[in-house]
Design a protein around this motif. Structure first.
Motif, PDB file in Angstrom:
ATOM      1  N   HIS A 102       0.840  -1.061  -0.091  1.00  0.00           N
ATOM      2  CA  HIS A 102       0.011   0.018  -0.053  1.00  0.00           C
ATOM      3  C   HIS A 102       1.076   1.145  -0.003  1.00  0.00           C
ATOM      4  N   SER A 103       1.509   1.492  -1.123  1.00  0.00           N
ATOM      5  CA  SER A 103       2.589   2.372  -1.171  1.00  0.00           C
ATOM      6  C   SER A 103       2.094   3.866  -1.064  1.00  0.00           C
ATOM      7  N   ARG A 104       0.910   3.890  -1.814  1.00  0.00           N
ATOM      8  CA  ARG A 104       0.119   5.465  -1.845  1.00  0.00           C
ATOM      9  C   ARG A 104      -0.035   5.879  -0.293  1.00  0.00           C
ATOM     10  N   ILE A 105      -0.701   4.901   0.446  1.00  0.00           N
ATOM     11  CA  ILE A 105      -1.186   5.000   1.796  1.00  0.00           C
ATOM     12  C   ILE A 105       0.123   5.340   2.659  1.00  0.00           C
ATOM     13  N   GLY A 106       1.206   4.574   2.373  1.00  0.00           N
ATOM     14  CA  GLY A 106       2.466   4.683   2.929  1.00  0.00           C
ATOM     15  C   GLY A 106       3.208   6.065   2.760  1.00  0.00           C
ATOM     16  N   LEU A 107       3.031   6.538   1.650  1.00  0.00           N
ATOM     17  CA  LEU A 107       3.323   8.135   1.136  1.00  0.00           C
ATOM     18  C   LEU A 107       2.724   9.174   2.191  1.00  0.00           C
ATOM     19  N   THR A 108       1.292   8.539   2.194  1.00  0.00           N
ATOM     20  CA  THR A 108       0.240   9.730   2.775  1.00  0.00           C
ATOM     21  C   THR A 108       0.725   9.725   4.352  1.00  0.00           C
ATOM     22  N   ARG A 109       1.296   8.611   4.970  1.00  0.00           N
ATOM     23  CA  ARG A 109       1.654   8.338   6.365  1.00  0.00           C
ATOM     24  C   ARG A 109       2.938   9.411   6.622  1.00  0.00           C
ATOM     25  N   LEU A 110       3.754   9.129   5.504  1.00  0.00           N
ATOM     26  CA  LEU A 110       5.182   9.838   5.493  1.00  0.00           C
ATOM     27  C   LEU A 110       4.831  11.464   5.616  1.00  0.00           C
ATOM     28  N   LEU A 111       4.023  11.802   4.690  1.00  0.00           N
ATOM     29  CA  LEU A 111       3.544  13.030   4.454  1.00  0.00           C
ATOM     30  C   LEU A 111       2.830  13.711   5.951  1.00  0.00           C
ATOM     31  N   LEU A 156      -7.756   9.514   2.744  1.00  0.00           N
ATOM     32  CA  LEU A 156      -9.047   9.065   2.066  1.00  0.00           C
ATOM     33  C   LEU A 156      -9.220   8.956   0.621  1.00  0.00           C
ATOM     34  N   PRO A 157      -8.464   9.625  -0.302  1.00  0.00           N
ATOM     35  CA  PRO A 157      -8.748   9.256  -1.714  1.00  0.00           C
ATOM     36  C   PRO A 157      -8.421   7.551  -1.927  1.00  0.00           C
ATOM     37  N   PHE A 158      -7.672   7.001  -1.202  1.00  0.00           N
ATOM     38  CA  PHE A 158      -7.277   5.684  -1.358  1.00  0.00           C
ATOM     39  C   PHE A 158      -7.946   4.656  -0.553  1.00  0.00           C
ATOM     40  N   LEU A 159      -8.842   5.030   0.178  1.00  0.00           N
ATOM     41  CA  LEU A 159      -9.484   4.202   0.949  1.00  0.00           C
ATOM     42  C   LEU A 159     -11.037   3.641   0.436  1.00  0.00           C
ATOM     43  N   PRO A 160     -11.286   2.578   0.258  1.00  0.00           N
ATOM     44  CA  PRO A 160     -12.587   2.034  -0.165  1.00  0.00           C
ATOM     45  C   PRO A 160     -13.696   2.438   0.637  1.00  0.00           C
ATOM     46  N   ARG A 161     -14.848   2.625  -0.182  1.00  0.00           N
ATOM     47  CA  ARG A 161     -16.230   2.856   0.561  1.00  0.00           C
ATOM     48  C   ARG A 161     -16.598   1.969   1.006  1.00  0.00           C
ATOM     49  N   HIS A 162     -17.317   1.915   2.150  1.00  0.00           N
ATOM     50  CA  HIS A 162     -18.063   0.434   2.816  1.00  0.00           C
ATOM     51  C   HIS A 162     -19.359   0.352   1.922  1.00  0.00           C
ATOM     52  N   SER A 163     -19.519  -0.703   1.663  1.00  0.00           N
ATOM     53  CA  SER A 163     -20.699  -1.208   0.652  1.00  0.00           C
ATOM     54  C   SER A 163     -21.942  -1.383   1.663  1.00  0.00           C
ATOM     55  N   GLY A 164     -23.180  -1.158   1.145  1.00  0.00           N
ATOM     56  CA  GLY A 164     -24.419  -1.015   1.864  1.00  0.00           C
ATOM     57  C   GLY A 164     -24.885   0.258   2.524  1.00  0.00           C
ATOM     58  N   ARG A 165     -26.028   0.167   3.163  1.00  0.00           N
ATOM     59  CA  ARG A 165     -26.449   1.387   3.536  1.00  0.00           C
ATOM     60  C   ARG A 165     -26.943   0.759   5.006  1.00  0.00           C
ATOM     61  N   TYR A 166     -26.937   1.644   6.039  1.00  0.00           N
ATOM     62  CA  TYR A 166     -27.185   1.353   7.623  1.00  0.00           C
ATOM     63  C   TYR A 166     -28.432   2.091   7.979  1.00  0.00           C
ATOM     64  N   LYS A 167     -29.150   1.662   8.731  1.00  0.00           N
ATOM     65  CA  LYS A 167     -30.085   2.661   9.707  1.00  0.00           C
ATOM     66  C   LYS A 167     -29.210   3.614  10.537  1.00  0.00           C
ATOM     67  N   GLU A 210     -17.021   9.655   6.276  1.00  0.00           N
ATOM     68  CA  GLU A 210     -16.608   9.580   4.751  1.00  0.00           C
ATOM     69  C   GLU A 210     -16.942   8.675   3.828  1.00  0.00           C
ATOM     70  N   LYS A 211     -16.852   7.435   4.434  1.00  0.00           N
ATOM     71  CA  LYS A 211     -16.841   6.246   3.744  1.00  0.00           C
ATOM     72  C   LYS A 211     -18.053   5.224   4.099  1.00  0.00           C
ATOM     73  N   VAL A 212     -19.084   5.677   4.727  1.00  0.00           N
ATOM     74  CA  VAL A 212     -20.347   4.887   5.181  1.00  0.00           C
ATOM     75  C   VAL A 212     -21.464   5.383   4.871  1.00  0.00           C
ATOM     76  N   GLU A 213     -22.472   4.782   4.410  1.00  0.00           N
ATOM     77  CA  GLU A 213     -23.757   5.647   3.989  1.00  0.00           C
ATOM     78  C   GLU A 213     -24.859   4.790   5.328  1.00  0.00           C
ATOM     79  N   ALA A 214     -25.325   5.881   5.946  1.00  0.00           N
ATOM     80  CA  ALA A 214     -26.190   5.681   6.918  1.00  0.00           C
ATOM     81  C   ALA A 214     -27.093   6.917   7.372  1.00  0.00           C
ATOM     82  N   ASP A 215     -28.545   6.385   7.617  1.00  0.00           N
ATOM     83  CA  ASP A 215     -29.448   7.507   8.113  1.00  0.00           C
ATOM     84  C   ASP A 215     -29.240   8.350   9.190  1.00  0.00           C
TER      85      ASP A 215
END
Length: 409
Positions: free
Chosen positions: A77-86, A116-127, A141-146
């Motif tokens: 996960h080199s892109r995330i690694g670079l964000t960690r260094l930054l 954040l740009p390199f992290l996947p969204r969580h699937s599905g929607r929650y109450k 940022e990555k979860v859909e919920a009411d």
């Protein structure tokens, strides 16, 4: 049945993780279908997780937040690694420019923000979705919920964070839960514009379980406190700046200089400051009397064996370990951190002392010399009810979108 997501980092030994396990134990699973998202499936408290909550699979990108920068690169996960260094470089610069002694919170903020740009969204929607440990970017940022809910476990007056960045994240949540009234107040000193969404819900406690675990048999080799005839102090907590274990070493050294040689201080816990604390112990010649017991998944037999429980923290939200010691009817001494007055009634069910090395030493000296005062504090704990399952109703109101400010206090 409502779909509920709860997210946190891992289940390493700690107060937040223990309180999460307590929440999962108390939830009504006939009302909610619960998914648990842990960024990394690690920690001795994994065994405490309720089997009624569905543990979701580990997502490699999120697991990197519990690994070193080197491991992040090695895992591909080199892109995330670079964000960690930054984020590390940015936080160190901000710390120097702002004269911030501990820029770690800023580093965590930036680490998530840059990644954040390199992290996947969580699937599905929650109450409803709950983020249990700051920073709360995953649920924000990555979860859909009411309904989205975030937890506050610490005293925000002690945290150096980038306010605008934090505020943008907090605004994504419908409700923010503080674990004590003092914790809520300190948060609102920083974020007064969020007052209408900040509620108080104390950590759920299971007194009967704590008493049962405290009676688990540990042999003398497993629990050296059993064969120690000295006056035994105990602290349970991470070896970190916040918990003040370094000040504990210095306070014990001061007590030795005053002639109190029959006092031993035991610490259950682990953390990044262990090397520094061991050096301090050696520097003060306390190898035989300041004893690190390391990580223990069940700290309660050690609590049972102590003569005085001490919380030498620089700051706290509300220390679960103090309440647990009180449940076991132990006299407790805590430092006067900003939220201390919401933790104990000094002179009744605990003792609050100045948050200095001298203050800690003075408080211990007083309680060591006055057995009748220790007995008074212990007996008052016997008469208190620590079962607070009624707190859960506050969460249910939020999950149903019915929370009212009458529930705050």
């Amino acid at each position: 049945m409502g779909q509920l997501l709860i997210a946190s980092y891992d289940m390493e030994v700690g107060g937040v993780e223990r309180s999460l396990a307590g929440l999962l134990d108390h939830l009504d699973y006939d009302r909610y279908d619960v998914d648990l998202m842990l960024y990394r499936h690690s920690g001795d408290f994994m065994s405490l997780l309720s089997d009624r909550a569905r543990l979701l699979g580990e997502v490699p990108e999120y697991a990197t937040f519990r690994t070193s920068i080197g491991e992040t690169f090695r895992s591909g996960h080199s892109r995330i690694g670079l964000t960690r260094l930054l984020s590390k470089a940015h936080a160190e610069l901000a710390g120097r420019l702002g004269r911030i002694a501990e820029p770690g919170y800023i580093q965590q903020q930036l680490m998530w923000s840059y990644a954040l740009p390199f992290l996947p969204r969580h699937s599905g929607r929650y109450k409803a979705a709950i983020s249990y440990l700051w920073p709360h970017y995953f649920v924000a940022e990555k979860v859909e919920a009411d309904i989205k809910i975030a937890w506050i476990h610490t005293d925000y007056s002690t945290i150096a964070a980038l306010r605008k960045l934090d505020l943008r994240m907090w605004r994504k949540f419908d409700y923010i839960i503080a674990v004590s009234e003092a914790c809520r107040s300190s948060f609102l000193q920083q974020y007064s514009e969020l007052e209408d969404r900040v509620m108080v819900m104390e950590n759920l406690i299971a007194p009967d379980t704590i008493r049962l675990l405290a009676d688990e048999q540990k042999g003398e080799t497993d629990n050296p406190m059993l064969q120690d005839n000295r006056f035994k102090l105990l602290t349970v907590g991470r070896l970190s700046h916040a918990k003040g274990i370094d000040n504990a070493v210095r306070a014990l050294s001061l007590l030795k200089k005053r002639g109190y040689d029959e006092i031993a201080w035991y610490v259950v816990g682990y953390g990044g400051d262990e090397g520094m604390i061991r050096e301090l112990i050696q520097e003060h010649g306390l190898e035989d009397s300041f004893i690190l017991l390391g990580k223990q998944s069940n700290p309660y037999p050690y609590m049972r064996a102590c003569d005085l429980y001490v919380q030498p923290s620089r700051y706290e939200g509300k220390a679960v370990t103090v309440i647990e010691a009180q449940i076991l009817c132990k006299p407790v001494l805590i430092t006067d951190y900003p939220t201390a007055q919401s933790q104990v009634m000094s002179g009744f069910d605990g003792w609050v002392t100045d948050n200095t090395i001298e203050g800690i030493a003075d408080g211990i000296q007083k309680l060591y010399r006055h057995e009748e005062l220790r007995d008074h504090l212990s007996k008052n704990c016997q008469g208190l009810n620590y079962d607070n399952e009624v707190e859960l109703e506050k969460l249910y109101h939020m999950l149903e979108g019915k929370a009212a400010m009458t529930l705050v206090h």
